[in-house]
Scaffold this active site. Structure first.
Site, PDB file in Angstrom:
ATOM      1  N   GLY A  51       0.863  -1.180   0.000  1.00  0.00           N
ATOM      2  CA  GLY A  51       0.000   0.000   0.000  1.00  0.00           C
ATOM      3  C   GLY A  51       0.895   1.223   0.000  1.00  0.00           C
ATOM      4  CD  GLU A  52       2.327   6.199   0.227  1.00  0.00           C
ATOM      5  OE1 GLU A  52       3.371   6.190  -0.460  1.00  0.00           O
ATOM      6  OE2 GLU A  52       2.240   6.733   1.341  1.00  0.00           O
ATOM      7  CB  CYS A  83       5.246  -3.842  -1.242  1.00  0.00           C
ATOM      8  SG  CYS A  83       5.606  -2.706  -2.558  1.00  0.00           S
ATOM      9  NE  ARG A 138       4.255   4.684  -7.136  1.00  0.00           N
ATOM     10  CZ  ARG A 138       3.889   5.421  -6.087  1.00  0.00           C
ATOM     11  NH1 ARG A 138       2.730   5.186  -5.483  1.00  0.00           N
ATOM     12  NH2 ARG A 138       4.662   6.367  -5.644  1.00  0.00           N
ATOM     13  CG  HIS A 174       2.482  -6.713  -4.062  1.00  0.00           C
ATOM     14  ND1 HIS A 174       1.663  -6.162  -3.104  1.00  0.00           N
ATOM     15  CD2 HIS A 174       3.337  -5.738  -4.425  1.00  0.00           C
ATOM     16  CE1 HIS A 174       1.997  -4.899  -2.903  1.00  0.00           C
ATOM     17  NE2 HIS A 174       3.014  -4.615  -3.695  1.00  0.00           N
ATOM     18  CD  GLU A 176       0.000  -9.088  -1.796  1.00  0.00           C
ATOM     19  OE1 GLU A 176       1.080  -9.724  -1.796  1.00  0.00           O
ATOM     20  OE2 GLU A 176      -0.051  -7.851  -1.938  1.00  0.00           O
TER      21      GLU A 176
HETATM   22  N1  GLN Z   1       5.970   2.682  -2.812  1.00  0.00           N
HETATM   23  C1  GLN Z   1       5.153   2.327  -1.702  1.00  0.00           C
HETATM   24  C2  GLN Z   1       5.722   2.853  -0.388  1.00  0.00           C
HETATM   25  O1  GLN Z   1       6.890   3.088  -0.281  1.00  0.00           O
HETATM   26  C3  GLN Z   1       5.000   0.818  -1.617  1.00  0.00           C
HETATM   27  C4  GLN Z   1       4.210   0.313  -2.786  1.00  0.00           C
HETATM   28  C5  GLN Z   1       3.448  -0.939  -2.496  1.00  0.00           C
HETATM   29  O2  GLN Z   1       3.317  -1.360  -1.353  1.00  0.00           O
HETATM   30  N2  GLN Z   1       2.901  -1.535  -3.516  1.00  0.00           N
HETATM   31  O3  GLN Z   1       4.975   3.017   0.516  1.00  0.00           O
END
Ligand code: GLN
Length: 191
Positions: A51-52, A83, A138, A174, A176
């Site tokens: 996620g973020e 991630c 990303r 990922h 999942e």
């Molecule tokens: N770029 C995101 C971050 O640094 C991570 C991206 C993702 O989890 N798919 O939070």
């Protein structure tokens, strides 16, 4: 398989549902974690989804989960960060002032594959277990790792994309979002 095991999936932001599905297929109980009350009964492992990371770090602090989770990780709870989850666990973030749990002896680079190559799929070996599909969104990679960190996969250019240290597992990619359960099975073997 083992309905005596409960895995908490952090569900404040990001791709948590896909982790719940993968873990359910492997036969463990899954509990979504949104507030401290979700941690009142025991869990045997915890997943930090993609996620973020900045948003997740903020939401975890605001909800009061952050300090409780940090203590659980320090006490040895098996955790898996995907991630953004990997960014949360890293001791050092190359291109971000912020730090979050800062428990795993790795340096990560956020959005390491550039924005243009935002997402891509490849296959690669995971932990000598075999080739698996690796889906990057990303993604960060690990630019350096401490001596107690075991490297489980690298990308074509040699950057580290999965690693383990003690009770902590992280992947840049990922699993999942694919049908392959290798990484989740590996995580359950840490419990
Ligand atoms: N770029 C995101 C971050 O640094 C991570 C991206 C993702 O989890 N798919 O939070």
């Amino acid at each position: 398989m083992d309905r005596n095991i409960t895995v908490g999936v952090v569900a404040v932001q990001g791709a948590f549902e896909e982790h719940c599905t993968a873990l359910d297929k492997l036969g463990v109980y899954v509990r979504e974690i949104r507030s401290p009350s979700d941690l009142l009964t025991k869990i045997n492992g915890m997943v930090f989804p993609g996620g973020e990371s900045t948003a997740q770090g903020k939401l975890l602090r605001e909800s009061g989960l952050f300090d409780i989770m940090l203590q659980m990780i320090k006490d040895g709870l098996p955790v898996y960060g995907t991630c953004a989850g990997m960014v949360l666990l890293a001791k050092h973030i190359e291109n971000d002032e912020r730090k979050h749990f800062a428990v795993m002896d790795i340096t990560v680079k956020r959005n390491a594959y550039g924005r243009q190559l935002g997402s891509f799929m490849t296959t690669g070996d995971f932990g000598g277990i075999g080739k698996i599909p690796m889906y990057f969104i990303r993604a960060p990679y690990i630019s350096s790792a401490g001596k107690d960190v075991t490297i489980l996969s690298r990308d074509e250019n040699g950057a580290i994309t999965a690693a383990r240290e003690a009770n902590m597992l992280v992947t840049s990619f990922h699993p999942e979002v694919t049908d392959d359960l290798t990484v989740h099975s590996y995580f359950l073997s840490m419990i």
